[in-house]
Design a protein around this motif. Structure first.
Motif, PDB file in Angstrom:
ATOM      1  N   ALA A  67     -71.569 -24.260   6.370  1.00  0.00           N
ATOM      2  CA  ALA A  67     -72.764 -23.414   6.346  1.00  0.00           C
ATOM      3  C   ALA A  67     -73.231 -23.072   7.748  1.00  0.00           C
ATOM      4  CB  ALA A  67     -73.888 -24.118   5.583  1.00  0.00           C
ATOM      5  N   GLY A  68     -72.648 -23.701   8.773  1.00  0.00           N
ATOM      6  CA  GLY A  68     -73.019 -23.395  10.146  1.00  0.00           C
ATOM      7  C   GLY A  68     -72.504 -24.439  11.106  1.00  0.00           C
ATOM      8  N   ASP A  69     -71.807 -23.993  12.147  1.00  0.00           N
ATOM      9  CA  ASP A  69     -71.312 -24.908  13.177  1.00  0.00           C
ATOM     10  C   ASP A  69     -71.182 -24.167  14.498  1.00  0.00           C
ATOM     11  OD1 ASP A  69     -70.821 -27.757  12.589  1.00  0.00           O
ATOM     12  OD2 ASP A  69     -69.728 -26.981  10.863  1.00  0.00           O
ATOM     13  N   LEU A  70     -70.770 -24.907  15.539  1.00  0.00           N
ATOM     14  CA  LEU A  70     -70.689 -24.367  16.888  1.00  0.00           C
ATOM     15  C   LEU A  70     -69.296 -24.613  17.450  1.00  0.00           C
ATOM     16  CD1 LEU A  70     -72.548 -23.016  19.052  1.00  0.00           C
ATOM     17  CD2 LEU A  70     -72.868 -25.295  20.017  1.00  0.00           C
ATOM     18  N   ALA A  71     -68.790 -23.616  18.192  1.00  0.00           N
ATOM     19  CA  ALA A  71     -67.474 -23.726  18.812  1.00  0.00           C
ATOM     20  C   ALA A  71     -67.525 -23.089  20.189  1.00  0.00           C
ATOM     21  CB  ALA A  71     -66.412 -23.042  17.954  1.00  0.00           C
ATOM     22  N   VAL A  72     -66.549 -23.439  21.033  1.00  0.00           N
ATOM     23  CA  VAL A  72     -66.402 -22.816  22.337  1.00  0.00           C
ATOM     24  C   VAL A  72     -65.109 -22.007  22.320  1.00  0.00           C
ATOM     25  CG1 VAL A  72     -65.259 -24.877  23.285  1.00  0.00           C
ATOM     26  CG2 VAL A  72     -66.298 -23.191  24.828  1.00  0.00           C
ATOM     27  N   GLU A  81     -61.956 -20.797  24.028  1.00  0.00           N
ATOM     28  CA  GLU A  81     -61.084 -21.203  25.133  1.00  0.00           C
ATOM     29  C   GLU A  81     -59.705 -20.617  24.913  1.00  0.00           C
ATOM     30  OE1 GLU A  81     -63.036 -25.565  26.243  1.00  0.00           O
ATOM     31  OE2 GLU A  81     -61.313 -25.466  24.889  1.00  0.00           O
ATOM     32  N   GLY A  82     -59.231 -19.832  25.865  1.00  0.00           N
ATOM     33  CA  GLY A  82     -57.901 -19.256  25.737  1.00  0.00           C
ATOM     34  C   GLY A  82     -57.736 -18.389  24.510  1.00  0.00           C
ATOM     35  N   GLY A  83     -58.785 -17.724  24.113  1.00  0.00           N
ATOM     36  CA  GLY A  83     -58.722 -16.858  22.947  1.00  0.00           C
ATOM     37  C   GLY A  83     -58.853 -17.580  21.628  1.00  0.00           C
ATOM     38  N   GLN A  84     -59.029 -18.904  21.650  1.00  0.00           N
ATOM     39  CA  GLN A  84     -59.147 -19.692  20.425  1.00  0.00           C
ATOM     40  C   GLN A  84     -60.479 -20.431  20.401  1.00  0.00           C
ATOM     41  OE1 GLN A  84     -56.738 -19.610  17.999  1.00  0.00           O
ATOM     42  NE2 GLN A  84     -55.703 -18.097  19.303  1.00  0.00           N
ATOM     43  N   LEU A  85     -60.989 -20.667  19.197  1.00  0.00           N
ATOM     44  CA  LEU A  85     -62.223 -21.425  19.038  1.00  0.00           C
ATOM     45  C   LEU A  85     -61.909 -22.916  18.932  1.00  0.00           C
ATOM     46  CD1 LEU A  85     -64.257 -19.247  16.491  1.00  0.00           C
ATOM     47  CD2 LEU A  85     -64.648 -19.498  18.954  1.00  0.00           C
ATOM     48  N   ARG A  86     -62.562 -23.699  19.786  1.00  0.00           N
ATOM     49  CA  ARG A  86     -62.472 -25.160  19.685  1.00  0.00           C
ATOM     50  C   ARG A  86     -63.791 -25.672  19.101  1.00  0.00           C
ATOM     51  NH1 ARG A  86     -63.975 -29.469  23.095  1.00  0.00           N
ATOM     52  NH2 ARG A  86     -64.280 -28.106  24.924  1.00  0.00           N
ATOM     53  N   LEU A  87     -63.694 -26.360  17.972  1.00  0.00           N
ATOM     54  CA  LEU A  87     -64.894 -26.815  17.278  1.00  0.00           C
ATOM     55  C   LEU A  87     -65.590 -27.909  18.069  1.00  0.00           C
ATOM     56  CD1 LEU A  87     -63.694 -26.917  13.548  1.00  0.00           C
ATOM     57  CD2 LEU A  87     -64.624 -25.022  14.866  1.00  0.00           C
ATOM     58  N   LEU A  88     -66.922 -27.805  18.136  1.00  0.00           N
ATOM     59  CA  LEU A  88     -67.721 -28.793  18.844  1.00  0.00           C
ATOM     60  C   LEU A  88     -68.597 -29.615  17.909  1.00  0.00           C
ATOM     61  CD1 LEU A  88     -68.939 -26.558  21.827  1.00  0.00           C
ATOM     62  CD2 LEU A  88     -67.035 -28.193  21.827  1.00  0.00           C
ATOM     63  N   THR A  89     -68.856 -29.111  16.699  1.00  0.00           N
ATOM     64  CA  THR A  89     -69.744 -29.803  15.759  1.00  0.00           C
ATOM     65  C   THR A  89     -69.146 -29.758  14.361  1.00  0.00           C
ATOM     66  OG1 THR A  89     -71.003 -27.809  15.177  1.00  0.00           O
ATOM     67  CG2 THR A  89     -71.769 -29.075  17.091  1.00  0.00           C
ATOM     68  N   ASP A  90     -69.703 -30.591  13.504  1.00  0.00           N
ATOM     69  CA  ASP A  90     -69.335 -30.563  12.078  1.00  0.00           C
ATOM     70  C   ASP A  90     -70.573 -30.908  11.268  1.00  0.00           C
ATOM     71  OD1 ASP A  90     -68.064 -30.402   9.689  1.00  0.00           O
ATOM     72  OD2 ASP A  90     -66.715 -32.102  10.000  1.00  0.00           O
ATOM     73  N   PHE A  91     -71.563 -30.018  11.293  1.00  0.00           N
ATOM     74  CA  PHE A  91     -72.819 -30.276  10.604  1.00  0.00           C
ATOM     75  C   PHE A  91     -72.694 -30.151   9.086  1.00  0.00           C
ATOM     76  CE2 PHE A  91     -74.428 -28.855  14.846  1.00  0.00           C
ATOM     77  CZ  PHE A  91     -75.042 -30.041  15.193  1.00  0.00           C
ATOM     78  N   SER A  92     -71.579 -29.610   8.593  1.00  0.00           N
ATOM     79  CA  SER A  92     -71.393 -29.487   7.147  1.00  0.00           C
ATOM     80  C   SER A  92     -70.539 -30.604   6.559  1.00  0.00           C
ATOM     81  CB  SER A  92     -70.768 -28.126   6.799  1.00  0.00           C
ATOM     82  OG  SER A  92     -71.693 -27.084   6.990  1.00  0.00           O
TER      83      SER A  92
END
Length: 684
Positions: A393-398, A400-411
């Motif tokens: 339902a909602g999370d945050l990523a950075v 890097e190199g054209g790819q999303l690296r997940l930083l959270t897992d609030f779900s």
């Protein structure tokens, strides 16, 4: 997912990235049954994979985090309780005790930092004298009458607007390292006839800094932001004299005060500007706007476009395609990256992309696919993206190199405690060969499962493949949920959206039924003999329209519907223009597209759901439709929610959202029972 799992839905705000790029702060909010409200705090999210996110505030509802440009202070909004208005607070970026900056009667709506980190501009509704408790002892029932001469005087979720316009204020931010002031020991003021009062204990007090009002136009001011040199504040407002148009323009006001100065592109096009921001190098103004045609009201299927113009004036150049791209996503604002580049969100074929565009025309697609972007920000070389996808339902990523690296897992708790179904993407041809794109959310087991055809509102909106609580709750109860984006929806180009202008209930109905028929033909797990149909707002319109013509459904739910364009014109907040632009203005055109004109043909058992404070589709729409069905002998019921508005299903009080789900499942248990959703036997 079951209705009782609503508190597991953690929503994540757009990120605030620290200027050094090492971390971000987001607000994580959720429904809470005990408070019967939304609660949430700010979370610190490091980019270092060896460090974990942590909660950094403990307010009742802390939202909208924003770092000062020098990185020393974090500002945010805090509501102290369910009925409290959000106020502006600041805290040292490294942590500490937050300090309150405002105590506005109607709260603070938004804010922005000055480039030198010494000032904040914020927006707040300024009530007229004697309104909304601004005069002591004058309750709502004792206020003076309102003398109204304009079309635009109310807004869903806000109520009356002309007597409390959103104005802009500026304040100096106090030094947070200063020692707080101590109140002196003293005696409480008491009547001379009372016993001596005890000494009042001395205490620490941080006095609220003074705020100076910058604007005073009789209009709402929003999207405020400082110029790159801090000497002006740019904002968006509708010219007060343009009551018969939907236009809104760009203004700037000197930080020291003075009359607002219109900032007009060289062309004379009528536009509704939604957001404005000056580039970091000061050379350009980025703004998002919709065209409005020659009438100033031609809004139907107008894609929101990102424009760029020289800051000193000149031609406005469209950086996104007005025909195929729509950068007006809910909650999406312009964010800056580098000296002359902007980040925006784009509705695109059932997803929301993240785009980067430069003032010189360069562009890049940064995020697309099953990650539905909900916000982004860049600082210190780090680009952070808030998103939803089929299982969160909602999370945050950075990035890097054209790819999303997940930083959270609030779900994670949601997936652990509630079964989450990943939607299946589908496309089927309509009757004229037009492709209709959508999804199936299917319950566990072989089936065949009863089917719910769910229709979105708008109509210029779209379903995506991201986590959707509605579909998840119905799938958990044993229903296969079909959702599609028929002609009239956003995200597939202007021609797709324009297809139903003056033709509501034609190709849009054809498309949703073709999507249903295609799924029934191709997917044996779906039961063609057990069908339900439902939708809200425009989806309520199309549901009511369809059941007057197609009688194969065992039940229907019409929620907050646009059901009678005639009475809608004088009662809805958008009624003075919406119906005429979509259906045409003549009696014959309206009747040809009005569900109320065809209610005699309905035979399907129908639950009508509405909210008492709905100003977008006023409750009389649902009441009149319910009464008409009942008078004609159709099995029907009216479910009314007090104190709620058009946003009940998305942001209503948690206990009302749960009760709404329970009533919906109870209705389907009567007409489409499943093993997991059986009608309760009558009491003895």
């Amino acid at each position: 997912m079951k209705p009782e799992h609503l508190p597991l839905l953690n929503s994540v705000s757009a990120p605030a990235v620290h200027p050094d790029g090492s971390r971000a702060v987001v607000s994580v909010t959720r429904p809470d049954f005990l408070a019967d409200s939304y609660v949430g705090q700010l979370w610190n999210v490091p980019l270092d994979p060896l460090k974990l996110p942590r909660r950094m505030t403990r307010g009742f509802l802390d939202t909208a985090p924003s770092f000062s440009p020098d990185g020393l202070v974090l500002a945010f909004l805090r509501a102290a309780g369910p009925s409290a208005k959000p106020q502006l607070w600041v805290v040292e970026a490294e942590g500490g005790e937050p300090q309150q900056l405002t105590d506005r009667l109607l709260g603070v709506e938004s804010f922005a930092w000055s480039p030198d980190s010494h000032r904040i501009v914020f927006s707040s509704r300024e009530p007229a004298e004697g309104r909304y408790g601004s005069s002591e002892g004058v309750g709502r029932e004792a206020e003076d009458p309102r003398f109204i001469t304009t079309y635009q005087y109310r807004m869903n979720g806000v109520g009356y607007t002309k007597d409390k316009p959103t104005q802009l204020f500026v304040m100096d931010v106090p030094g947070l390292g200063d020692e707080p002031r101590i109140t002196p020991r003293g005696r409480t003021q008491r009547s001379p006839h009372a016993a001596d009062a005890p000494d009042e204990e001395p205490r620490y007090v941080d006095p609220l800094p003074p705020a100076r009002q910058l604007t005073s136009l009789a209009a709402d001011h929003h999207s405020a932001g400082f110029s790159s040199d801090g000497s002006y504040v740019y904002f968006v407002a509708a010219p007060p004299e343009n009551d018969e148009e939907l236009s809104a323009g760009i203004y700037r006001v000197p930080i020291g005060g003075g009359d607002p100065i219109p900032v007009r592109p060289a062309d004379a096009a009528r536009r509704a500007v939604q957001d404005v921001l000056q580039s970091k190098d000061g050379a350009w103004l980025f703004f998002i706007a919709r065209g409005l045609g020659d009438s100033g009201r031609d809004f139907v299927a107008r894609n929101a476009v990102l424009y760029c113009m020289p800051a000193e004036g000149g031609d406005a150049v469209a950086l996104t395609d007005p025909e195929m791209m729509d950068v007006a996503c809910p909650g999406g604002r312009i964010e800056l990256r580098g000296a002359d580049r902007a980040l925006v969100l784009n509705n695109a074929q059932g997803t929301v992309e993240l785009l980067e565009l430069s003032a010189t025309g360069d562009h890049a697609l940064l995020v697309h696919g099953d990650k539905v972007a909900t916000g982004a920000a860049w600082a210190g070389g780090s680009l952070l993206v808030a998103f939803c996808d089929p299982s969160t339902a909602g999370d945050l990523a950075v990035l890097e190199g054209g790819q999303l690296r997940l930083l959270t897992d609030f779900s994670a708790p949601l997936r652990t405690e509630a079964e989450v179904v990943v939607p299946q993407e589908l496309t089927f041809d309509s009757g004229d060969g037009y492709p209709v794109h959508g999804w199936l959310v299917k319950p566990a087991g072989k089936g065949p499962h009863p089917v719910l055809l769910n229709i979105h509102g708008g109509p210029f909106a779209q379903y995506t493949g991201a986590f959707f609580d509605e579909a998840q709750v119905y799938a958990d109860a044993g229903y296969a949920v079909l959702m599609c984006n028929p002609r009239g929806s956003a995200g597939y180009g202007r021609e797709h959206g324009l297809a139903i202008k003056g033709r509501l209930g034609t190709v849009d109905m054809q498309d949703v039924l073709a999507f249903l028929d295609g799924a029934l033909k191709e997917l044996p797990a779906l039961d063609a003999g057990r069908l339900g149909i439902m939708g809200g707002s425009y989806g309520g319109y199309l549901t009511a329209w369809t059941i007057a013509r197609d009688h194969r459904f065992q039940g229907a739910i019409v929620e907050r519907g646009f059901l009678d364009p005639v009475s809608f014109e004088g009662s809805a907040d958008i009624g003075w223009y919406f119906g005429a632009e979509y259906t045409g203005g003549s009696r014959q055109e309206i009747a040809a597209q009005s569900p109320m004109e065809h209610v005699d043909d309905v035979r399907t058992p129908t639950l009508v759901i509405h909210s008492e404070d709905d100003l977008r589709c006023p409750i009389e729409q649902g009441q009149r439709y319910f009464t008409a069905l009942k008078r004609r002998g159709v099995e029907t019921a009216l479910l009314v929610f007090p104190g709620e508005d058009h946003e009940l299903s998305r942001s209503g009080t948690p206990h009302h959202r749960r009760q709404r789900f329970e009533h919906i499942l109870r209705w389907w248990s009567r007409f489409l029972p499943t093993a997991a959703n059986q009608e309760e036997p009558p009491s003895a």
